[in-house]
Design a protein around this motif. Structure first.
Motif, PDB file in Angstrom:
ATOM      1  N   ARG A   7      -7.771   1.721   1.356  1.00  0.00           N
ATOM      2  CA  ARG A   7      -8.473   1.924   0.082  1.00  0.00           C
ATOM      3  C   ARG A   7      -9.936   1.549   0.325  1.00  0.00           C
ATOM      4  O   ARG A   7     -10.302   0.381   0.227  1.00  0.00           O
ATOM      5  N   HIS A  20       7.907   8.559  -2.802  1.00  0.00           N
ATOM      6  CA  HIS A  20       6.594   9.181  -2.624  1.00  0.00           C
ATOM      7  C   HIS A  20       6.639  10.305  -1.589  1.00  0.00           C
ATOM      8  O   HIS A  20       5.853  11.262  -1.676  1.00  0.00           O
ATOM      9  N   TRP A  55      -7.422  -0.214  -6.932  1.00  0.00           N
ATOM     10  CA  TRP A  55      -8.420   0.774  -6.547  1.00  0.00           C
ATOM     11  C   TRP A  55      -9.844   0.292  -6.801  1.00  0.00           C
ATOM     12  O   TRP A  55     -10.791   0.794  -6.186  1.00  0.00           O
ATOM     13  N   TYR A  82       3.250  11.458  -8.875  1.00  0.00           N
ATOM     14  CA  TYR A  82       2.976  10.052  -8.610  1.00  0.00           C
ATOM     15  C   TYR A  82       3.505   9.249  -9.797  1.00  0.00           C
ATOM     16  O   TYR A  82       2.933   9.259 -10.871  1.00  0.00           O
ATOM     17  N   ARG A 139       0.795  -1.226   0.000  1.00  0.00           N
ATOM     18  CA  ARG A 139       0.000   0.000   0.000  1.00  0.00           C
ATOM     19  C   ARG A 139       0.832   1.282   0.000  1.00  0.00           C
ATOM     20  O   ARG A 139       0.570   2.183  -0.807  1.00  0.00           O
ATOM     21  N   TYR A 173      -6.464   7.402   2.114  1.00  0.00           N
ATOM     22  CA  TYR A 173      -5.588   6.821   1.088  1.00  0.00           C
ATOM     23  C   TYR A 173      -4.156   7.370   1.245  1.00  0.00           C
ATOM     24  O   TYR A 173      -3.986   8.544   1.573  1.00  0.00           O
ATOM     25  N   PRO A 174      -3.078   6.563   1.035  1.00  0.00           N
ATOM     26  CA  PRO A 174      -3.064   5.202   0.521  1.00  0.00           C
ATOM     27  C   PRO A 174      -3.045   4.118   1.598  1.00  0.00           C
ATOM     28  O   PRO A 174      -3.024   2.938   1.271  1.00  0.00           O
ATOM     29  N   GLU A 209      -8.527   9.306  -6.367  1.00  0.00           N
ATOM     30  CA  GLU A 209      -7.871   8.671  -7.508  1.00  0.00           C
ATOM     31  C   GLU A 209      -8.778   7.685  -8.237  1.00  0.00           C
ATOM     32  O   GLU A 209      -8.602   7.427  -9.438  1.00  0.00           O
ATOM     33  N   LYS A 254       2.104   2.432  -3.392  1.00  0.00           N
ATOM     34  CA  LYS A 254       1.099   2.685  -4.430  1.00  0.00           C
ATOM     35  C   LYS A 254       1.428   1.890  -5.685  1.00  0.00           C
ATOM     36  O   LYS A 254       1.201   2.356  -6.812  1.00  0.00           O
TER      37      LYS A 254
END
Length: 445
Positions: free
Chosen positions: A361, A140, A259, A146, A92, A357-358, A291, A95
């Motif tokens: 989810r 990140h 997602w 991203y 997670r 998030y992340p 997202e 991502k």
């Protein structure tokens, strides 16, 4: 710290749960690879590798194909193949996904460098996950854009290559720096919005990482890797050997973007709770994090568009009761009932879901029914996370269902047995099961 971990890690250092997680990762990822060889994207990637990445003094085999190419070409083709069916594991905070580039790189490097011990393949897998995922977390935290998994996967695969080649500390540092510099900083939200075969850039990340190790061996320089050596990285890399990110991976129950998994689960459970079929549902609403709204393709023309969609796999799940490889490609892309639900689906951002998030989810699904009623699910999280883990039996069944149509039942069973005891197997023995093309496997059944 990273260099020491790469070269000094031994099988005896791995706790039992780390060993088990690595076996599961190999099994799950290679099952996805088998299923994905049926896609046009995989065919193109394998033919490309055969045409442009010819075998030299070091060579490796294309998975489920058998043609011999360079190790960088083999890693590229296998990672691109795995990316072609979005059913592989992930972490997670990253991502994204480590296994789709780490495992192809480890297999290619072991074959090219005549490394026969299954223990070493398992160790390289753990090294790639541990280094790559930490690089992802640092990236990140320090870069506003991203980027797709290949951007940080190039560093994880460079670590795999450095281990396989036995590079010294200075060479390893250069390899990690080359991998970071040339890793594909691909815009992930571009491909979720307009899905194509480029996916997570995993093929390019695997290729860059393998090439980086060979370049460093030959004297090419590229250090430092900022995501390994910057002050912001210290917190993550200080836990090498004590926090095992290998055990924190999620395993996907569906071959679609992660997602979409909470909405799929919520929709299936809501329909079951109220005894509904797709014919009872007039319209579906999905509330989730920001997202998710980029995955809005409702009438996919290709499997890539179907995999990077929320409306389509949710609709497919409601019509067919499941989402597997057959629900993201082929005739279902033209199924009128699936398309009815998909095209009418509404995606809404929920601020609480976006804030979570992340790390989480979360999604909620509501049905507007043909009789005028409205029913809603609770806020739902996807299956497969460590907190809601799939059982080993479920993961093994997924492997069989993905691999058997390509490899045949007998070969699939032999692969399952070998991968779940990989430390006792030989790499050449595994490759004998992984490299014959499907036609040869079918003929042997």
């Amino acid at each position: 710290m990273a260099t020491q971990f790469i070269h000094e890690l031994r099988f005896a250092d791995l706790p039992q749960d780390v060993r088990h997680a690595a076996r599961i990762a190999l099994l799950d990822t290679l099952g996805v690879a088998a299923a994905a060889t049926r896609t046009e994207s995989s065919r193109i990637a394998r033919d490309h590798a055969a045409a442009l990445f010819g075998a030299g003094t070091a060579a490796a085999s294309l998975l489920f194909d058998g043609r011999r190419v360079s190790p960088a070409g083999a890693a590229f083709a296998a990672a691109s193949t795995i990316d072609a069916v979005d059913g592989h594991d992930g972490w997670r905070p990253s991502k994204g996904h480590a296994g789709c580039h780490v495992i192809p790189a480890a297999l290619a490097m072991c074959e090219a460098e005549a490394i026969e011990a299954g223990e070493e393949l398992l160790l390289q897998t753990v090294i790639g996950y541990e280094i790559g995922c930490r690089v992802a977390a640092v990236q990140h935290a320090t870069v506003p854009e991203y980027h797709a998994s290949g951007s940080w996967g190039a560093v994880g695969t460079a670590a795999v290559g450095a281990r396989a080649l036995g590079l010294n500390a200075a060479q390893t540092r250069e390899a990690l720096g080359i991998g970071e510099y040339h890793g594909p900083r691909s815009q992930m939200l571009r491909v979720t919005t307009t899905p194509t075969m480029v996916k997570d850039s995993s093929g390019w990340g695997a290729m860059v990482g393998v090439a980086s190790a060979y370049l460093a061996r030959d004297g090419f320089t590229g250090a430092p890797a900022v995501t390994v050596e910057a002050p912001e990285a210290a917190e993550w890399f200080s836990s090498l050997g004590s926090r095992w990110i290998m055990t924190e991976q999620y395993i996907k129950p569906y071959p679609t973007c992660r997602w979409s998994h909470a909405p799929i689960r919520a929709a299936l459970e809501l329909a079951a709770e109220h005894g509904l079929t797709h014919r009872d549902i007039a319209r579906v609403e999905v509330r989730s994090f920001r997202e998710v709204l980029t995955l809005a393709t409702a009438r996919p023309r290709t499997t890539d568009e179907a995999q990077y969609s929320v409306p389509f796999p949710v609709a497919a799940a409601l019509v067919r009761g499941k989402v597997g490889p057959d629900e993201i490609d082929g005739d279902i892309l033209r199924d009128p009932e699936v398309l009815r639900l998909s095209k009418g689906m509404r995606l809404v951002e929920d601020p609480d879901c976006s804030a979570a998030y992340p790390a989480r989810r979360v999604a909620q699904v509501a049905f507007e029914l043909t009789d005028g009623r409205r029913v809603e699910s609770p806020m739902t999280e996807p299956l497969g996370d460590p907190e809601r883990a799939l059982t080993e039996a479920q993961i093994r069944e997924k492997f069989r269902s993905y691999a058997a149509p390509v490899a045949g039942a007998r070969r699939t069973g032999a692969l399952e047995q070998a991968l779940m005891a990989v430390e006792s197997e030989s790499v050449p023995g595994l490759l004998a099961l992984l490299t014959p093309p499907p036609a040869m496997a079918a003929a042997a059944e």
